[in-house]
Design a protein around this motif. Structure first.
Motif, PDB file in Angstrom:
ATOM      1  N   THR A 100       1.230 -58.555 -63.383  1.00  9.20           N
ATOM      2  CA  THR A 100       1.225 -57.914 -62.069  1.00  9.20           C
ATOM      3  C   THR A 100       0.659 -58.843 -61.011  1.00  9.20           C
ATOM      4  O   THR A 100       1.158 -58.891 -59.870  1.00  9.20           O
ATOM      5  N   ALA A 101      -0.361 -59.599 -61.361  1.00  8.44           N
ATOM      6  CA  ALA A 101      -0.981 -60.511 -60.399  1.00  8.44           C
ATOM      7  C   ALA A 101      -0.059 -61.669 -60.039  1.00  8.44           C
ATOM      8  O   ALA A 101      -0.020 -62.102 -58.868  1.00  8.44           O
ATOM      9  N   TYR A 102       0.709 -62.188 -60.990  1.00  7.03           N
ATOM     10  CA  TYR A 102       1.507 -63.389 -60.747  1.00  7.03           C
ATOM     11  C   TYR A 102       2.998 -63.112 -60.582  1.00  7.03           C
ATOM     12  O   TYR A 102       3.715 -63.941 -60.016  1.00  7.03           O
ATOM     13  N   ASP A 103       3.480 -61.978 -61.081  1.00 11.56           N
ATOM     14  CA  ASP A 103       4.905 -61.672 -60.995  1.00 11.56           C
ATOM     15  C   ASP A 103       5.104 -60.172 -60.827  1.00 11.56           C
ATOM     16  O   ASP A 103       5.701 -59.505 -61.682  1.00 11.56           O
ATOM     17  N   PRO A 104       4.618 -59.597 -59.740  1.00 12.16           N
ATOM     18  CA  PRO A 104       4.713 -58.138 -59.579  1.00 12.16           C
ATOM     19  C   PRO A 104       6.146 -57.628 -59.487  1.00 12.16           C
ATOM     20  O   PRO A 104       6.415 -56.479 -59.822  1.00 12.16           O
ATOM     21  N   GLY A 105       7.077 -58.486 -59.075  1.00 15.35           N
ATOM     22  CA  GLY A 105       8.470 -58.080 -58.975  1.00 15.35           C
ATOM     23  C   GLY A 105       9.258 -58.255 -60.253  1.00 15.35           C
ATOM     24  O   GLY A 105      10.460 -57.998 -60.275  1.00 15.35           O
ATOM     25  N   ASP A 106       8.600 -58.689 -61.336  1.00 14.32           N
ATOM     26  CA  ASP A 106       9.237 -58.847 -62.643  1.00 14.32           C
ATOM     27  C   ASP A 106      10.414 -59.810 -62.572  1.00 14.32           C
ATOM     28  O   ASP A 106      11.493 -59.556 -63.125  1.00 14.32           O
ATOM     29  N   LEU A 107      10.200 -60.940 -61.917  1.00 12.83           N
ATOM     30  CA  LEU A 107      11.240 -61.962 -61.804  1.00 12.83           C
ATOM     31  C   LEU A 107      11.546 -62.604 -63.153  1.00 12.83           C
ATOM     32  O   LEU A 107      12.700 -62.877 -63.482  1.00 12.83           O
ATOM     33  N   PHE A 108      10.504 -62.845 -63.954  1.00  6.36           N
ATOM     34  CA  PHE A 108      10.661 -63.598 -65.191  1.00  6.36           C
ATOM     35  C   PHE A 108      10.804 -62.662 -66.384  1.00  6.36           C
ATOM     36  O   PHE A 108      10.013 -61.737 -66.554  1.00  6.36           O
ATOM     37  N   GLN A 109      11.791 -62.948 -67.219  1.00  4.94           N
ATOM     38  CA  GLN A 109      12.081 -62.138 -68.394  1.00  4.94           C
ATOM     39  C   GLN A 109      11.866 -62.981 -69.641  1.00  4.94           C
ATOM     40  O   GLN A 109      12.739 -63.736 -70.053  1.00  4.94           O
ATOM     41  N   GLY A 110      10.679 -62.900 -70.214  1.00  2.00           N
ATOM     42  CA  GLY A 110      10.422 -63.591 -71.465  1.00  2.00           C
ATOM     43  C   GLY A 110      11.255 -63.000 -72.582  1.00  2.00           C
ATOM     44  O   GLY A 110      11.747 -61.874 -72.487  1.00  2.00           O
ATOM     45  N   ASN A 111      11.403 -63.761 -73.678  1.00  2.00           N
ATOM     46  CA  ASN A 111      12.239 -63.247 -74.758  1.00  2.00           C
ATOM     47  C   ASN A 111      11.604 -62.042 -75.457  1.00  2.00           C
ATOM     48  O   ASN A 111      12.286 -61.337 -76.197  1.00  2.00           O
ATOM     49  N   HIS A 112      10.309 -61.795 -75.247  1.00  2.00           N
ATOM     50  CA  HIS A 112       9.696 -60.508 -75.581  1.00  2.00           C
ATOM     51  C   HIS A 112       9.010 -60.049 -74.292  1.00  2.00           C
ATOM     52  O   HIS A 112       7.946 -60.544 -73.925  1.00  2.00           O
ATOM     53  N   HIS A 113       9.615 -59.073 -73.629  1.00  2.00           N
ATOM     54  CA  HIS A 113       9.304 -58.780 -72.241  1.00  2.00           C
ATOM     55  C   HIS A 113       7.949 -58.100 -72.063  1.00  2.00           C
ATOM     56  O   HIS A 113       7.641 -57.113 -72.732  1.00  2.00           O
ATOM     57  N   VAL A 114       7.159 -58.634 -71.146  1.00  2.00           N
ATOM     58  CA  VAL A 114       5.912 -58.012 -70.693  1.00  2.00           C
ATOM     59  C   VAL A 114       6.146 -57.519 -69.265  1.00  2.00           C
ATOM     60  O   VAL A 114       6.299 -58.325 -68.349  1.00  2.00           O
ATOM     61  N   PRO A 115       6.195 -56.208 -69.024  1.00  2.00           N
ATOM     62  CA  PRO A 115       6.443 -55.700 -67.676  1.00  2.00           C
ATOM     63  C   PRO A 115       5.147 -55.642 -66.864  1.00  2.00           C
ATOM     64  O   PRO A 115       4.054 -55.537 -67.432  1.00  2.00           O
ATOM     65  N   PRO A 116       5.251 -55.692 -65.537  1.00  2.00           N
ATOM     66  CA  PRO A 116       4.055 -55.479 -64.721  1.00  2.00           C
ATOM     67  C   PRO A 116       3.608 -54.024 -64.799  1.00  2.00           C
ATOM     68  O   PRO A 116       4.349 -53.147 -65.264  1.00  2.00           O
ATOM     69  N   LEU A 117       2.388 -53.786 -64.355  1.00  2.00           N
ATOM     70  CA  LEU A 117       1.886 -52.415 -64.307  1.00  2.00           C
ATOM     71  C   LEU A 117       2.641 -51.627 -63.254  1.00  2.00           C
ATOM     72  O   LEU A 117       3.136 -52.184 -62.263  1.00  2.00           O
ATOM     73  N   PRO A 118       2.738 -50.289 -63.420  1.00  2.00           N
ATOM     74  CA  PRO A 118       3.311 -49.465 -62.350  1.00  2.00           C
ATOM     75  C   PRO A 118       2.544 -49.706 -61.050  1.00  2.00           C
ATOM     76  O   PRO A 118       1.339 -49.972 -61.063  1.00  2.00           O
TER      77      PRO A 118
END
Length: 469
Positions: free
Chosen positions: A444-462
């Motif tokens: 959330t601090a570095y990618d709040p818009g979820d630009l990056f999709q790792g191969n095991h996805h970690v989503p930002p907080l709501p």
């Protein structure tokens, strides 16, 4: 006016292509399929486009482009484990294979590599210097991806996961900044990248510690396939008494009928015991006597330089179409062993090419000071199994036996090692609840818009939760 090279692209992609030194590859390019294809040929990754940056400045341009045009970004170098990506139709696949610079500081025992470097590019040079890295079973795997997910190799019981030997990373974050991240500079991001995969930016370079190893006692004992129960039972009794300087694996391997395979192995099944020991040959031989006394048909043990470890597992050298499964287990009881062999053993009719069991414990079970998000691996053993799919669409037999193995191991499962999981799913299962929430907070601090999709996805907080925190 657009040149002919870019005329067949959409205007935005053509504009990106003119701003970078590398390439933008789209569906209309003749090498589209070869560029987007990973190591597992059953995986069909279809991104919006593939970008091959020539240097880190190109990655900055790609991030700016993705933000401006509502695209996501997924990164890869060698295409291992790319089946764990979610749908990438609205993503740019940033393939960093051309970021291949290498610097070795032997006195400091530090290596810095570009994110496209594979283990085979550095392991021999390190070995010549009396140094060893914490690489895994295949020299073809990329260092960056392996390290971001954990990295469990031949020396792991002594030195832990490769990700916790990483000393710095160079990463382009969602604000299109190239950052050097280390324990002093943005430590939360440094923590998250070491185990959180490519969810926080595109890694362009990685620096890591290596270890003084001039030689070690290592090799394999090959037994007839029908010795599986005898060998495994003896090994499971011996393993808890082995020192952490010793890493042991036992595998059921059916070698392909391929000219690249040595003649005495070609086309035949074996039960294979592997070991790497950071000690002298006599002590190693004494420790392994209970296994050797079972009478292997081939014994390759010797005192060897660390470079030999790169090929010791005999992993396939070229991409293959395969299905796999994996599990971390807390123990393998006599009943569990019987169930495992009933499911996929030599008398089961199994078409699987490999059932590999690695001993865990030692440093893999201890959290070192300053460790990253992937600090340890739970369990006593890691199990990985795979089968080659002979023809497209004929996955049933392999899938059936993988499911049988899953059923046999289910009572003993304590988790999964994410670098071995090749399907998309809920990545929270790989972490403790506290670690998962911290990963999401860093995301959330570095990618709040979820630009990056790792191969095991970690989503930002709501948004509401992020605001409250």
């Amino acid at each position: 006016m657009l040149t002919e090279r870019y005329r067949i692209m959409t205007a935005p992609l053509a504009a990106l292509a003119t701003r970078i030194s590398g390439r933008v590859v789209t569906t209309s390019e003749p090498d589209w399929d070869s560029v987007r294809t990973g190591f597992n040929l059953t995986t069909d990754v279809r991104p919006h486009a593939v970008v091959l940056p020539a240097h880190a400045a190109d990655v900055v341009q790609v991030v700016e482009h993705a933000r401006a045009h509502g695209l996501r970004i997924a990164a890869q170098a060698t295409g291992h484990n790319n089946g764990a990506h979610r749908d990438l139709t609205d993503a740019l696949l940033v393939d960093v294979r051309d970021l291949r610079e290498i610097t070795i500081d032997a006195d400091a025992r530090r290596v810095r590599v570009g994110a496209g470097v594979r283990w085979q590019d550095v392991v021999p040079a390190l070995s010549d210097l009396g140094l060893a890295a914490l690489h895994g079973s295949s020299p073809l795997v990329g260092i960056a991806g392996y390290s971001l997910g954990g990295g469990m190799g031949w020396l792991a019981r002594k030195y832990g996961l490769q990700t916790n030997s990483v000393t710095a990373l160079e990463v382009v974050t969602a604000d299109a900044r190239l950052r050097r991240v280390d324990p002093q500079n943005e430590p939360d991001l440094f923590w998250a990248l070491r185990g959180g995969n490519g969810n926080f930016g595109v890694v362009t370079g990685i620096e890591f510690e290596v270890y003084a190893v001039s030689d070690l006692y290592a090799g394999a004992l090959f037994f007839p396939a029908d010795s599986a129960q005898l060998v495994l039972r003896r090994w499971f009794g011996l393993a808890p008494r082995l020192p952490e300087e010793m890493m042991t694996w036992t595998s059921l391997i059916h070698f392909p009928d391929d000219p690249e395979v040595p003649g005495e192995l070609r086309g035949r099944p074996f039960t294979v015991f592997h070991c790497a020991y950071l000690g002298d040959a006599q002590t190693g031989a004494d420790l392994l006597r209970p296994i050797r006394d079972l009478g292997p048909v081939l014994d390759t043990f010797a005192t060897v330089p660390p470079a030999v470890l790169a090929d010791m597992a005999m992993d396939p050298p070229a991409p293959l179409p395969y299905l796999s499964t994996t599990a971390l287990v807390d123990r393998i009881t006599p009943q569990a062993l019987d169930d495992l062999l009933d499911a996929v053993g030599p008398d089961s009719g199994s078409p699987l090419s490999l059932v590999q069991i690695r001993q865990l414990g030692g440093a893999l079970g201890r959290q070192a000071p300053g460790a990253g998000a992937r600090a340890t691996i739970p369990g006593s053993y890691s199990v990985l199994a795979l089968g080659v799919v002979a023809e497209a669409g004929d996955e049933g037999p392999v899938a059936s036996y993988l499911a049988r193995l899953d059923d046999a191991l289910r009572p003993y499962r304590v988790g999964e090692y994410p670098n071995f999981v090749e399907q998309p799913g809920d990545a929270s299962r790989f972490f403790t609840p506290q670690t998962w929430e911290r990963l999401r907070a860093v995301k959330t601090a570095y990618d709040p818009g979820d630009l990056f999709q790792g191969n095991h996805h970690v989503p930002p907080l709501p948004h509401e939760q992020a605001v409250n925190e």
